[in-house]
Design a protein around this motif. Structure first.
Motif, short mmCIF file in Angstrom:
data_model
loop_
_atom_site.label_atom_id
_atom_site.label_comp_id
_atom_site.label_asym_id
_atom_site.label_seq_id
_atom_site.Cartn_x
_atom_site.Cartn_y
_atom_site.Cartn_z
N ASP A 1 -2.66 -12.96 -1.26
CA ASP A 1 -3.84 -12.30 -1.84
C ASP A 1 -3.99 -12.66 -3.31
OD1 ASP A 1 -4.60 -11.11 0.54
OD2 ASP A 1 -3.51 -9.24 0.13
N ALA A 2 -2.88 -12.67 -4.04
CA ALA A 2 -2.93 -13.04 -5.46
C ALA A 2 -3.34 -14.50 -5.63
CB ALA A 2 -1.56 -12.80 -6.10
N ARG B 1 -9.49 -14.83 5.39
CA ARG B 1 -9.30 -13.92 4.26
C ARG B 1 -10.13 -14.37 3.06
NH1 ARG B 1 -2.81 -12.95 4.50
NH2 ARG B 1 -3.17 -11.68 2.63
N SER C 1 4.38 -14.21 0.85
CA SER C 1 4.13 -12.91 1.47
C SER C 1 2.62 -12.64 1.43
CB SER C 1 4.88 -11.81 0.72
OG SER C 1 4.31 -11.65 -0.56
N ASP C 2 2.20 -11.59 2.13
CA ASP C 2 0.78 -11.23 2.16
C ASP C 2 0.25 -10.93 0.76
OD1 ASP C 2 0.39 -11.64 4.84
OD2 ASP C 2 0.70 -9.54 5.40
N SER C 3 1.03 -10.20 -0.03
CA SER C 3 0.56 -9.86 -1.38
C SER C 3 0.48 -11.12 -2.26
CB SER C 3 1.47 -8.81 -2.02
OG SER C 3 2.79 -9.28 -2.11
N GLU C 4 1.43 -12.04 -2.08
CA GLU C 4 1.39 -13.30 -2.84
C GLU C 4 0.19 -14.15 -2.43
OE1 GLU C 4 6.08 -14.20 -3.83
OE2 GLU C 4 5.37 -14.51 -1.77
#
Length: 152
Positions: A105-106, A146, A100-103
């Motif tokens: 980013d992490a 990103r 996912s996007d949050s994963e």
């Protein structure tokens, strides 16, 4: 069970069940892997393709089919676009779950801290770290900008 074994088992199952569309896609996957095996043997790697390379091959196949489906839709050939999407689904069965996007980013944050990256010049290190850990789980074409934003 390794990826090659899963693909081979799926191929045998498709033969037994007479699933012609699935069988043709699985044969394409096998052919792509064997082509890479042969190329690597020519480069002096007799062991052939490893898991990460199989994932990269599958990812490339999905990307090719997405581009083809888009082209077919633009040309008004919905039937061919649907065939490409069906192949994407079959290939996707062997790919790991997409992050996912949050994963993502992490993962980017972790890769930056682990490599000690502090400027745009370190982007290659960060991308290399991400590719070694997350091949097949994220679209690196979308992740690159990103990473650049974070380092820039």
């Amino acid at each position: 069970m390794d990826l090659r074994t899963r693909i081979t088992d799926a191929l045998k199952s498709a033969m037994k069940n007479r699933e012609t569309d699935r069988l043709s896609t699985l044969r394409l996957i096998n052919a792509a892997i064997k082509d890479r095996d042969i190329a690597l043997r020519g480069e002096g790697r007799p062991e052939g393709v490893d898991e990460a390379e199989v994932l990269a091959i599958l990812g490339k196949m999905v990307k090719q089919r997405q581009e083809s489906a888009r082209s077919y839709e633009e040309a008004g050939r919905v039937d061919l676009a649907e065939r490409e999407r069906a192949e994407i689904e079959i290939i996707g069965e062997f790919l790991p779950r997409q992050l996912s996007d949050s994963e993502i980013d992490a993962a980017i944050a972790a890769a930056i801290s682990e490599t000690g990256a502090d400027s745009i010049r370190d982007m290659g290190k960060v991308m290399g770290e991400l590719k070694s850990r997350y091949t097949g789980q994220m679209d690196f074409g979308a992740v690159g900008p990103r990473v650049r934003d974070r380092l820039g």
